[in-house]
Write a protein that holds these residues in place. Sequence first.
Motif, PDB file in Angstrom:
ATOM      1  N   HIS A 288       0.833  -1.202   0.000  1.00  9.01           N
ATOM      2  CA  HIS A 288       0.000   0.000   0.000  1.00  9.01           C
ATOM      3  C   HIS A 288       0.870   1.255   0.000  1.00  9.01           C
ATOM      4  CE1 HIS A 288      -3.243   2.742   1.199  1.00  9.01           C
ATOM      5  NE2 HIS A 288      -2.417   3.203   2.122  1.00  9.01           N
ATOM      6  N   CYS A 289       1.894   1.266   0.832  1.00  2.00           N
ATOM      7  CA  CYS A 289       2.775   2.425   0.943  1.00  2.00           C
ATOM      8  C   CYS A 289       3.481   2.718  -0.376  1.00  2.00           C
ATOM      9  CB  CYS A 289       3.793   2.178   2.054  1.00  2.00           C
ATOM     10  SG  CYS A 289       4.959   3.520   2.357  1.00  2.00           S
ATOM     11  N   ASP A 291       2.591   2.438  -3.300  1.00  2.00           N
ATOM     12  CA  ASP A 291       1.728   3.054  -4.303  1.00  2.00           C
ATOM     13  C   ASP A 291       1.425   4.520  -4.003  1.00  2.00           C
ATOM     14  OD1 ASP A 291       1.523   0.854  -5.939  1.00  2.00           O
ATOM     15  OD2 ASP A 291      -0.283   0.074  -4.957  1.00  2.00           O
ATOM     16  N   GLU A 349      -5.681  -0.519   9.737  1.00  2.00           N
ATOM     17  CA  GLU A 349      -5.268   0.337   8.626  1.00  2.00           C
ATOM     18  C   GLU A 349      -5.248   1.802   9.022  1.00  2.00           C
ATOM     19  OE1 GLU A 349      -7.104  -1.113   4.631  1.00  2.00           O
ATOM     20  OE2 GLU A 349      -8.326  -1.962   6.264  1.00  2.00           O
ATOM     21  N   TRP A 352      -1.815   3.109   9.662  1.00  2.00           N
ATOM     22  CA  TRP A 352      -0.791   3.065   8.624  1.00  2.00           C
ATOM     23  C   TRP A 352      -0.154   4.425   8.336  1.00  2.00           C
ATOM     24  CZ3 TRP A 352      -2.647  -0.880   4.312  1.00  2.00           C
ATOM     25  CH2 TRP A 352      -2.718  -2.151   4.881  1.00  2.00           C
TER      26      TRP A 352
END
Length: 525
Positions: A288-289, A291, A349, A352
């Motif tokens: 995720h990071c 992107d 999440e 995050w």
Amino acid sequence: MDMGTVAEPAVRRGPRARRAACAALALAVVLAGCGGPNRPGGSEDAPGGLAAFYDQEIAWSDCGDGFECGAFEVPLDYADPGGERLDIAVRRLPAASGDPLGSLVVNPGGPGGSGFDYAAMAPSAVSADVRDRFDVVGFDPRGVGRSSPITCLEPAAMDDFLGVDYLSRDGDSDPAELTAAGVAELVDTNRAFVAGCRERAGELMRHLGTANVARDMDVLRAALGDHRLTYLGKSYGTYLGAHYADLFPDRVRALVLDGAMDPSLDVVDLGVQQAQGSETALRAFTAHCLDLPDCPLGGSGDSVESGIDRIEDMLDTAGRRPLRNGLDNGLEARRSWLELGVLSALYSESYWPRLSTALADAFDGDGTGLLRLAGDLYNRDDPRHYANYTSALVAVNCSDRPAPRAVDAYTDAVADAEDASPVFGAGLTWGALTCAYWPQDAVADPEPLDAPGAAPILVVGTTRDNATPYAWAEALAGDLDSGVLLTREGDGHTAYLRGDPCVDTAVDTYLLRADPPADGTVCPE
């Protein structure tokens, strides 16, 4: 198994006949479902010698914001009901409708989490539809919070216990190298924790197992006037719910076990598999990071492996030389504490973004953000005080599950765990070593938790859950004779009220009507 993949659910036939019977009655009993009205309760089913406890009435008093607080008594030792007693703190939010179907007892997990505090979060922890028809009730389990809390170490000693560096810093050795001196430090630190429990808690430490808490919960059920139990348990709360169902299968109305634990594992396997789940969650965070713009782990063209390698390199560096700590709390920002900070942020999440910022700072030599996250995980709210969460967590885990007594068993397990989880494997596996020194006569004998004859029990698992891997939900649902598995495809720990309407609707319908979803349902649909 690949924790990001939903396995084909096993066939479990127990609940289907019961669901068919419920369907035939659905028009006649809309809200209470096949469970029927849940009140009034009574003490006619009290186990031998416990009638005085089951006959209790809680003296509720206003404790603000619409909540009521009180306490009830339980025996310290159920084998000696005439002996010492414990007071158990309880809080409830009365049903908004004023006409409750009964009580919904809630537990947030841990072990060591405060159900008393969790009940205060009812507006966000339980849907409005369920709050309308149920009193929401939470209690502090024995040994926790306001219920004879166990505290094994002074704050400074607890810092040493949680931050013990299991990797060598001798001379120029690689900090990933485990030496005899490092093992000796681990042994001494864990022995000191158990000695502290003996000195400070005495007989209480021998009666903190989950089977005792489940018996306390049945006393609470009777004191609330409920004939059968309606329950929402998360994380460790699933283990408590499974124990309750196994001990009192005929008193189950509807149990939601969200973020399930596998009852069959010993404490070493528990740590190894949790490390694997955490590694899966770390990979999801890293992907995720990468992107996002300004990801501290690299850019969109970089691999997940390279991002995780960067975290591992930072932790290794902190093992040699502590990072800066901008908090006035006396901690050294070494690997153990920083690793706990990363682990903490994988529970949701919503953490995050904080983790990304904390990692960026750590790569620049500042461990403050990761230390704050680690403090969140272990309730270290100031330098002079710990909540008793950690003491209770260790005491209950060591009471509930068998543990190897030889240190070599942990050394061997660490080698396997590091292969599966280079970041978390060693730390989470060595975390079980305390149980090697727990009094043997205080450890429960392993028994299957299958709850024969119980009404359908809803087990909820999230595919990339870091704390309770999805395979544990599959295992618990398979062990319970009436287990029904509901799967959430997603990240983070637990599923209910985490933003998936499919999960929320299924759980609410089950709680309100005692009507579970089809076994093997996957959300989102």
